[in-house]
Design an enzyme around this catalytic site. Structure first.
Site, short mmCIF file in Angstrom:
data_model
loop_
_atom_site.label_atom_id
_atom_site.label_comp_id
_atom_site.label_asym_id
_atom_site.label_seq_id
_atom_site.Cartn_x
_atom_site.Cartn_y
_atom_site.Cartn_z
N GLY A 147 32.88 54.06 40.73
CA GLY A 147 32.71 54.60 39.38
C GLY A 147 33.29 53.67 38.31
O GLY A 147 34.26 52.96 38.56
N ARG B 84 27.94 52.03 44.77
CA ARG B 84 28.80 52.68 45.76
C ARG B 84 28.43 52.34 47.20
O ARG B 84 28.80 53.07 48.11
CB ARG B 84 28.76 54.20 45.55
CG ARG B 84 29.44 54.68 44.29
CD ARG B 84 29.73 56.17 44.37
NE ARG B 84 30.29 56.69 43.13
CZ ARG B 84 31.58 56.66 42.83
NH1 ARG B 84 32.44 56.14 43.66
NH2 ARG B 84 32.00 57.18 41.68
N ASP C 175 40.40 53.64 46.03
CA ASP C 175 41.03 53.60 47.36
C ASP C 175 40.02 53.26 48.46
O ASP C 175 40.31 52.44 49.33
CB ASP C 175 41.77 54.91 47.65
CG ASP C 175 40.92 56.15 47.43
OD1 ASP C 175 39.87 56.05 46.76
OD2 ASP C 175 41.28 57.22 47.93
N ASP C 176 38.83 53.85 48.40
CA ASP C 176 37.84 53.57 49.44
C ASP C 176 37.39 52.11 49.40
O ASP C 176 37.30 51.46 50.44
CB ASP C 176 36.61 54.49 49.28
CG ASP C 176 36.91 55.92 49.70
OD1 ASP C 176 37.73 56.11 50.61
OD2 ASP C 176 36.34 56.84 49.09
N LYS D 197 41.38 50.04 40.71
CA LYS D 197 40.58 50.67 39.65
C LYS D 197 40.32 52.12 39.96
O LYS D 197 40.09 52.44 41.13
CB LYS D 197 39.24 49.93 39.54
CG LYS D 197 38.21 50.61 38.70
CD LYS D 197 36.87 50.86 39.42
CE LYS D 197 36.93 51.92 40.46
NZ LYS D 197 35.64 52.37 40.97
N THR D 198 40.37 52.99 39.06
CA THR D 198 39.78 54.33 39.07
C THR D 198 40.39 55.14 37.94
O THR D 198 41.63 55.17 37.77
CB THR D 198 39.93 55.11 40.40
OG1 THR D 198 39.33 56.40 40.22
CG2 THR D 198 41.34 55.30 40.88
N ILE D 199 39.51 55.80 37.19
CA ILE D 199 40.01 56.67 36.11
C ILE D 199 40.81 57.82 36.73
O ILE D 199 41.66 58.40 36.06
CB ILE D 199 38.88 57.25 35.23
CG1 ILE D 199 37.90 58.08 36.06
CG2 ILE D 199 38.18 56.16 34.45
CD1 ILE D 199 37.04 59.02 35.22
N ASP D 200 40.55 58.14 38.00
CA ASP D 200 41.18 59.31 38.62
C ASP D 200 42.70 59.17 38.74
O ASP D 200 43.39 60.17 38.93
CB ASP D 200 40.60 59.55 40.03
CG ASP D 200 39.14 59.96 39.99
OD1 ASP D 200 38.58 60.03 38.88
OD2 ASP D 200 38.56 60.20 41.06
N GLY E 24 37.98 63.62 37.99
CA GLY E 24 39.08 63.39 38.92
C GLY E 24 38.65 64.06 40.20
O GLY E 24 38.92 65.24 40.40
N ARG E 25 37.95 63.29 41.03
CA ARG E 25 37.29 63.85 42.20
C ARG E 25 38.21 64.69 43.06
O ARG E 25 37.87 65.77 43.52
CB ARG E 25 36.72 62.72 43.04
CG ARG E 25 35.85 63.16 44.19
CD ARG E 25 35.80 62.15 45.30
NE ARG E 25 35.56 60.81 44.83
CZ ARG E 25 34.37 60.34 44.51
NH1 ARG E 25 33.32 61.09 44.62
NH2 ARG E 25 34.25 59.09 44.09
N GLU F 145 31.91 60.69 29.67
CA GLU F 145 32.25 60.36 28.27
C GLU F 145 33.39 59.36 28.18
O GLU F 145 33.55 58.69 27.15
CB GLU F 145 32.69 61.63 27.52
CG GLU F 145 31.62 62.66 27.29
CD GLU F 145 31.33 63.53 28.51
OE1 GLU F 145 31.86 63.26 29.60
OE2 GLU F 145 30.56 64.48 28.34
N GLY F 146 34.23 59.30 29.22
CA GLY F 146 35.44 58.48 29.11
C GLY F 146 35.43 57.24 29.99
O GLY F 146 36.26 56.36 29.82
N ARG F 147 34.50 57.19 30.93
CA ARG F 147 34.61 56.11 31.94
C ARG F 147 34.24 54.72 31.40
O ARG F 147 34.59 53.72 32.02
CB ARG F 147 33.71 56.43 33.14
CG ARG F 147 34.16 57.66 33.89
CD ARG F 147 33.64 57.69 35.30
NE ARG F 147 32.21 57.40 35.38
CZ ARG F 147 31.52 57.44 36.51
NH1 ARG F 147 32.13 57.75 37.64
NH2 ARG F 147 30.25 57.17 36.53
P1 FBP Z 1 35.90 56.01 41.60
O1 FBP Z 1 36.85 56.68 42.53
O2 FBP Z 1 34.88 55.18 42.28
O3 FBP Z 1 36.62 55.23 40.54
O4 FBP Z 1 35.10 57.12 40.82
C1 FBP Z 1 35.72 58.29 40.41
C2 FBP Z 1 34.80 59.18 39.63
O5 FBP Z 1 34.76 58.81 38.29
C3 FBP Z 1 35.25 60.63 39.81
O6 FBP Z 1 36.14 61.01 38.80
C4 FBP Z 1 33.97 61.38 39.85
O7 FBP Z 1 34.07 62.50 40.68
C5 FBP Z 1 33.01 60.41 40.46
O8 FBP Z 1 33.48 59.13 40.13
C6 FBP Z 1 31.59 60.57 39.97
O9 FBP Z 1 30.76 59.71 40.68
P2 FBP Z 1 29.37 59.13 40.16
O10 FBP Z 1 29.69 58.02 39.23
O11 FBP Z 1 28.74 58.59 41.38
O12 FBP Z 1 28.65 60.23 39.50
#
Ligand code: FBP
Length: 546
Positions: free
Chosen positions: A78, A142, A172-173, A199-202, A248-249, A420-422
């Site tokens: 993401g 992904r 992390d993955d 990296k990850t906004i989460d 925030g998955r 909106e924030g990514r």
């Molecule tokens: P990453 O862990 O790859 O950084 O992505 C996190 C995230 O932004 C989550 O907050 C959200 O659940 C998910 O990606 C959404 O995935 P997609 O971009 O495939 O719709």
């Protein structure tokens, strides 16, 4: 021709700050051998070439000359604000080591490496993207990099382009996959290094060595601006309860940070729901109780922040998902057509889990049963938890009204803040942090490191005092069940209920529930007083006692 906004033009001139240690030649200081955070013997066996390496820190060193080399870069997963600055930092870093060095970007994520799709990052191209949000310079994807065939396809193109090191920017993955790739290339003596970037906004890729993942700062500030605006609207009209789901998955770091910044009436924290073994009904009763209390004071309005991953943390649903994952991972399940999958799943669930499955609204049950991302994660961003909860709260309040326990009105609005924030333009923090992470990666490369993550620490201090270095990725690993099998993965950082950010929130939330104590953070500022422009997140400050 693309037209740029005035802000974009002005912002492109911003020179990101670097830690003093990276402003010139460096020397590396190596610590003691490391251990993984869990399952040490199994991780050591799986990563014989990259296990146990020391943590590395950079200090000012003597000037040296370096032979020409090329580097590849991949954006994985993401989007997160600041990705372009990691690339510009890496670009400037490799050019500073030898102006003939080249940087190649693999297109649309790890798939670009496997399919040999790439482009050279030229000076004109990089200048277009400095300090901008998004991952559009080379795109992201992904594709999970985990098969030997993929690694072998990768080495073909890496050799063709004379690439000495590959930098993988991911969560992390993706960093787990970077480590597996580093180990494979090391075992085969292919002479290609692999470096990861957090990296990850989460915000869930953090540990004793990584203080924060990039993008968390900007994304949270963007959502907090929007939540603050909603709070002000809500306090002006005084007629709606706003149910706001934030991305925030899995972990609730984003929800918690937004709550610390905006002081909503309610913020749910998934990790607490799990620890207290709450059911959906418990959560609904909690929200309804606060709605009723505010109504007694004539306040038929409020704001509720809901973490995207909540549903997975409700223990009964978590058990259901674990069994669904096992059922879906079987070859029989994969042979079944999509139309028949729900019936297949239902016929294979235990009776307890089937009862939970049947109690969920059909759309939510379908999402849990069918849609997985390539890493096997439930796609929680597709589940409308905000609507599910407000509907259930509405029903609960209607019952309470009959018993005379609710005297007000309840009308809900729904929002989901994620995309909106990514890709927001990185805050000064993320612009500096990301540039430093990329620049630092170039130093790990010339030091010959592989299977390391680029790490910048002491981030609550001014950028000049940040500590730059590298951490072996194996150090962050343990074994977890993925797609029905035990796999080595980087341990995800969830919200710690005994950590300072949560404790601060918990100590204040009862007051925020009843009072209207909203804070309106406003939009990210790039120029102006330091207390407005250069502040890290409240989470980071509380974690560092600042
Ligand atoms: P990453 O862990 O790859 O950084 O992505 C996190 C995230 O932004 C989550 O907050 C959200 O659940 C998910 O990606 C959404 O995935 P997609 O971009 O495939 O719709």
């Amino acid at each position: 021709m693309s037209v740029k906004s005035n802000l974009q033009i002005a912002r492109s001139a911003y020179k990101p700050k670097l830690p003093t240690a990276l402003q010139g030649p460096v020397k590396s200081i190596e610590g003691a051998a490391t251990e993984s955070v869990g399952n040490q013997s199994e991780i050591k066996e799986l990563f014989p070439n990259t296990y146990g390496m020391p943590v590395v820190e950079f200090a000012k060193g003597d000037s040296k000359t370096f032979p020409q080399f090329n580097v590849g870069i991949i954006l994985s997963g993401g989007q997160a604000p600041g990705g372009h600055n990691v690339i510009s930092g890496l670009y400037d870093g490799v050019k500073s080591l030898n102006p003939n060095n080249k940087l190649y970007g693999f297109l649309m994520g790890p798939g670009g490496l496997v399919d040999h799709k790439y482009m050279e990052i030229t000076p004109a191209l990089i200048d277009e993207y400095r300090n901008t949000g998004g991952f559009d310079i080379i795109g992201s994807g992904r594709t999970k990099l985990e098969e030997v065939d993929q690694f072998e396809k990768g080495i073909e193109i890496l050799r063709e382009l004379s690439i000495r090191a590959l930098v993988i920017i991911g969560g992390d993955d993706s960093n787990t996959n970077a480590c597996v790739l580093a180990e494979y290339y090391a075992a085969k003596k292919y002479g290609v290094q692999v470096i990861g970037c957090p990296k990850t906004i989460d915000g869930d890729l953090k540990n004793s060595q990584i203080e924060t993942s990039f993008g968390f700062d900007t994304a949270c500030k963007t959502y907090s601006e929007l939540i603050g605006n909603i709070e002000r609207d809500c306090n002006s009209a005084r007629k709606y309860w706003h149910f706001i789901k934030v991305m925030g998955r899995s972990a609730s770091h984003i929800a918690l940070e937004c709550a610390l910044q905006t002081q909503p009436n309610i913020c749910l924290i998934s990790e607490e729901v799990e620890a207290k073994e709450q059911s959906l009904d418990d959560i609904v009763s909690y929200i309804a109780g606060i709605v009723a209390k505010r109504a007694e004071n004539g306040n038929n309005f409020g704001t509720v922040i809901i973490p995207e991953g909540l549903i997975e943390f409700v223990p009964a649903i978590k058990k259901l998902i674990a069994e669904l994952n096992d059922v879906l991972a079987t070859p029989e399940a994969q042979a079944v057509s999509r139309d028949e999958q729900i019936d297949f799943v239902k016929s294979h669930l235990s009776s307890a889990n089937l009862a939970v499955f049947n109690s969920l609204p059909a759309g939510v049950a379908r999402q849990l049963a069918l849609d997985r991302d390539p890493h096997g994660n439930v796609q929680v961003s597709l589940i409308e938890t905000e609507k599910l909860l407000s509907e259930m709260v509405g029903k609960k309040l209607a019952e309470m009204k009959k018993d005379g326990k609710f005297v007000g009105k309840f009308s809900a609005q729904h929002h989901f803040f994620g995309y909106e924030g990514r890709c927001a333009a990185p805050s000064n923090f993320d612009a500096d942090y990301c540039y430093s992470l990329g620049y630092n990666a170039s130093r790990l490369i010339v030091e010959g490191k592989t299977g390391y993550m680029s790490v910048i620490r002491n981030t609550t201090a001014p950028a000049s005092e940040w500590i730059a270095g590298g951490v072996p990725i194996t150090m962050m690993m343990n074994l977890e069940k993925r797609n029905g099998k035990m796999k080595p993965v980087i341990r995800k950082a969830l919200v710690e209920l005994d950590g300072a950010p949560f404790k601060y929130f918990a100590a204040n939330r009862d007051e925020w529930a009843v009072e209207t104590a909203y804070v309106y953070p406003g939009s990210i500022q790039y120029w102006g007083p330091s207390e407005v422009c250069d502040q890290p997140t409240k989470t980071l400050k509380l974690e560092h006692n600042k």
